[in-house]
Design a protein around this motif. Structure first.
Motif, short mmCIF file in Angstrom:
data_model
loop_
_atom_site.label_atom_id
_atom_site.label_comp_id
_atom_site.label_asym_id
_atom_site.label_seq_id
_atom_site.Cartn_x
_atom_site.Cartn_y
_atom_site.Cartn_z
N UNK A 1 12.93 -4.95 13.17
CA UNK A 1 11.84 -3.98 12.90
C UNK A 1 11.78 -3.07 14.10
N UNK A 2 11.91 -3.53 15.41
CA UNK A 2 11.70 -2.75 16.60
C UNK A 2 13.01 -1.58 16.35
N UNK A 3 14.06 -2.17 16.26
CA UNK A 3 15.27 -1.26 15.87
C UNK A 3 14.88 -0.30 14.87
N UNK A 4 14.51 -0.52 13.90
CA UNK A 4 13.92 0.52 12.85
C UNK A 4 12.89 1.46 13.37
N UNK A 5 11.88 1.03 13.90
CA UNK A 5 10.95 1.75 14.75
C UNK A 5 11.39 2.60 15.63
N UNK A 6 12.51 2.27 16.48
CA UNK A 6 13.20 3.14 17.42
C UNK A 6 14.04 4.28 16.54
N UNK A 7 14.61 3.97 15.46
CA UNK A 7 15.27 4.85 14.82
C UNK A 7 14.41 5.81 14.05
N UNK B 1 11.73 11.60 14.49
CA UNK B 1 10.58 12.05 15.06
C UNK B 1 10.95 13.13 16.15
N UNK B 2 11.74 12.77 17.06
CA UNK B 2 12.12 13.51 18.13
C UNK B 2 13.22 14.59 17.64
N UNK B 3 14.01 14.31 16.66
CA UNK B 3 14.87 14.96 16.08
C UNK B 3 14.20 16.17 15.28
#
Length: 180
Positions: A65-71, A76-78
């Motif tokens: 879930x943390x990795x999906x949040x980072x993705x 959002x950054x993109x």
């Protein structure tokens, strides 16, 4: 050494094969992943394995879930736009819920041979967090799939006992049936 010479060299003596285990009468229990056959008598570290599997699946689900949040933050950054961001979240939510339901159902019944399990393999892979949560929750009650395998094993044991008890004496010593 040429190929011809290598082919003519005698082979090393074969290692002695281990002796076959003594034949056990009756059906064998089907092993469960991570538990083997310890589920049958709840021995051999069964409780510790259940706790370990529950903790491992929960930690893995949280890390995923943390990795999906980072993705998602990367999206959002993109600056890809709200449609794609929302679509990704909805896709993972739906895939996780389907994977949870299919994994939970697999603990209670075997899929039919003509089922759509193969078609859902990719969807279950995307929604792996749902499968991990299903494993976590199931470990509170039993080893995942234990109820199904225990019912099958008890049925097979009862069938075996019934077949064994039906045998009486030497069949060759029986008198032939009279014709009317």
């Amino acid at each position: 050494m040429s190929d011809d010479q290598r082919d003519q060299t005698p082979a090393e003596p074969a290692a002695q094969a281990p002796a076959a285990p003594a034949r056990v009468d009756g059906p064998e229990p089907e092993p469960i992943r991570f538990f083997g056959t310890t589920w049958l008598n709840h021995d051999g570290g069964y409780a510790l394995r259940r706790v370990g599997l529950a903790a491992g699946s929960l930690v893995t689900a949280v890390a995923a879930a943390v990795l999906l949040r980072l993705a998602y933050e990367g999206l959002e950054i993109g600056n890809v736009g709200p449609f794609l961001s929302i679509s990704v979240v909805v896709l993972f939510a739906i895939a996780s819920s389907i994977a949870f339901v299919k994994t939970w159902d697999s603990f209670n019944r075997r899929p039919a041979p003509s089922s759509d399990e193969a078609a859902l393999k990719g969807l279950k892979t995307i929604g792996f967090i749902g499968s991990l949560i299903a494993y976590f929750l199931r470990c509170f009650a039993e080893a995942p799939g234990e109820k199904l395998r225990r019912a099958e094993y008890e049925r097979a044991t009862a069938d075996f006992a019934r077949r064994r008890s039906a045998r009486t004496g030497n069949p060759a010593a029986r008198r032939p049936k009279r014709k009317k």
